[in-house]
Design a protein around this motif. Structure first.
Motif, PDB file in Angstrom:
ATOM      1  N   THR A   5     -52.881 -19.368  -9.210  1.00  0.00           N
ATOM      2  CA  THR A   5     -52.527 -20.771  -8.537  1.00  0.00           C
ATOM      3  C   THR A   5     -52.817 -21.791  -9.688  1.00  0.00           C
ATOM      4  OG1 THR A   5     -54.873 -20.814  -8.034  1.00  0.00           O
ATOM      5  CG2 THR A   5     -53.545 -19.917  -6.376  1.00  0.00           C
ATOM      6  N   SER A  24     -54.433 -25.440   1.606  1.00  0.00           N
ATOM      7  CA  SER A  24     -53.162 -26.243   2.024  1.00  0.00           C
ATOM      8  C   SER A  24     -53.950 -27.452   2.863  1.00  0.00           C
ATOM      9  CB  SER A  24     -52.159 -25.626   2.516  1.00  0.00           C
ATOM     10  OG  SER A  24     -52.299 -25.081   3.847  1.00  0.00           O
ATOM     11  N   LYS A  77     -56.832 -13.478   1.076  1.00  0.00           N
ATOM     12  CA  LYS A  77     -55.551 -14.499   0.595  1.00  0.00           C
ATOM     13  C   LYS A  77     -54.899 -15.361   1.594  1.00  0.00           C
ATOM     14  CE  LYS A  77     -51.035 -13.803  -1.527  1.00  0.00           C
ATOM     15  NZ  LYS A  77     -49.748 -13.605  -1.376  1.00  0.00           N
ATOM     16  N   ARG A  78     -54.604 -14.746   2.965  1.00  0.00           N
ATOM     17  CA  ARG A  78     -54.369 -15.616   4.031  1.00  0.00           C
ATOM     18  C   ARG A  78     -55.221 -16.660   4.352  1.00  0.00           C
ATOM     19  NH1 ARG A  78     -55.600 -13.900   9.313  1.00  0.00           N
ATOM     20  NH2 ARG A  78     -55.083 -15.610  10.649  1.00  0.00           N
ATOM     21  N   ILE A  79     -56.655 -16.505   4.222  1.00  0.00           N
ATOM     22  CA  ILE A  79     -57.448 -17.564   4.420  1.00  0.00           C
ATOM     23  C   ILE A  79     -57.549 -18.643   3.193  1.00  0.00           C
ATOM     24  CG2 ILE A  79     -60.072 -18.037   4.628  1.00  0.00           C
ATOM     25  CD1 ILE A  79     -58.695 -16.601   6.893  1.00  0.00           C
ATOM     26  N   TYR A  80     -57.251 -18.293   2.229  1.00  0.00           N
ATOM     27  CA  TYR A  80     -57.236 -19.065   0.912  1.00  0.00           C
ATOM     28  C   TYR A  80     -56.054 -20.077   1.071  1.00  0.00           C
ATOM     29  CZ  TYR A  80     -55.904 -20.910  -3.518  1.00  0.00           C
ATOM     30  OH  TYR A  80     -55.472 -21.690  -4.496  1.00  0.00           O
ATOM     31  N   THR A  81     -54.824 -19.325   1.367  1.00  0.00           N
ATOM     32  CA  THR A  81     -53.449 -20.115   1.620  1.00  0.00           C
ATOM     33  C   THR A  81     -53.711 -21.329   2.709  1.00  0.00           C
ATOM     34  OG1 THR A  81     -52.201 -18.202   0.907  1.00  0.00           O
ATOM     35  CG2 THR A  81     -51.149 -19.943   1.982  1.00  0.00           C
ATOM     36  N   ILE A  82     -54.314 -20.963   3.757  1.00  0.00           N
ATOM     37  CA  ILE A  82     -54.427 -21.931   4.895  1.00  0.00           C
ATOM     38  C   ILE A  82     -55.483 -22.963   4.499  1.00  0.00           C
ATOM     39  CG2 ILE A  82     -55.286 -22.149   7.283  1.00  0.00           C
ATOM     40  CD1 ILE A  82     -54.214 -19.314   7.759  1.00  0.00           C
ATOM     41  N   SER A  94     -56.057  -8.864   1.724  1.00  0.00           N
ATOM     42  CA  SER A  94     -54.904  -9.675   2.265  1.00  0.00           C
ATOM     43  C   SER A  94     -55.501 -10.583   3.216  1.00  0.00           C
ATOM     44  CB  SER A  94     -54.113  -8.520   2.972  1.00  0.00           C
ATOM     45  OG  SER A  94     -54.750  -7.874   3.989  1.00  0.00           O
ATOM     46  N   TRP A  95     -56.586 -10.460   4.139  1.00  0.00           N
ATOM     47  CA  TRP A  95     -57.184 -11.486   4.813  1.00  0.00           C
ATOM     48  C   TRP A  95     -57.633 -12.622   3.972  1.00  0.00           C
ATOM     49  CZ3 TRP A  95     -62.093 -13.637   5.799  1.00  0.00           C
ATOM     50  CH2 TRP A  95     -62.052 -14.219   6.794  1.00  0.00           C
ATOM     51  N   GLU A 120     -61.372 -12.904  12.597  1.00  0.00           N
ATOM     52  CA  GLU A 120     -60.498 -13.725  13.013  1.00  0.00           C
ATOM     53  C   GLU A 120     -61.267 -14.725  13.726  1.00  0.00           C
ATOM     54  OE1 GLU A 120     -57.276 -14.308  12.594  1.00  0.00           O
ATOM     55  OE2 GLU A 120     -57.479 -12.643  10.900  1.00  0.00           O
TER      56      GLU A 120
END
Length: 139
Positions: A82, A53, A45-50, A42-43, A6
């Motif tokens: 995606t 975008s 995936k979250r990083i990729y999404t942020i 899961s981490w 993080e």
């Protein structure tokens, strides 16, 4: 540990906010990221999404030095679900010499450990090629 991830992510966001308003290139050094050090899916995936975008528009290329099979697998998973041109910007770089073909070595400040691992990678590649030359092509 997740707290370290993080902190790294927050640091990256801070840097990216300051440079992503114009064209830029990312060099991600994945050297030494074995199975014990890899972040949870899961981490990632979250990083990729942020990151996608917020920072994709001006990204010209993302070079990944010393990628692992796991990293390529994650990339394959994300790209299958995606519809982004982000993955077309990703360039896997197995050796420093390939990276230095794109960037001046003096412009990159890399830790000594990266050079040591790269020497090991080159030696393994040379042994593999010698083995192929002795016994024919791998099937």
């Amino acid at each position: 540990d997740i707290n370290q991830l993080e902190n790294v992510f927050l640091y990256i966001l801070k840097i990216m906010d300051s440079i992503s308003n114009k064209d830029y290139v990312v060099i991600y050094i994945h050297t030494g990221m074995g199975n014990k050090k890899k972040p949870e899916f899961s981490w990632m995936k979250r990083i990729y999404t942020i990151v996608h975008s917020k920072f994709n528009e001006n990204l010209r290329a993302c070079y990944i030095l010393h990628p692992t099979f796991w990293l390529k697998l994650v990339q394959g998973f994300f790209s299958a679900f995606t519809t982004t041109n982000f993955w077309a910007k990703v360039r896997y770089v197995d050796r420093l010499s390939d990276l230095f073909a794109q960037f001046e070595e003096t412009d990159l400040r890399l830790p000594e450990d990266i050079y040591l691992v790269d020497t090991s990678v080159r030696a393994k590649t040379a042994r593999s090629r010698a083995s192929t030359a002795d016994f024919g092509e791998h099937l």
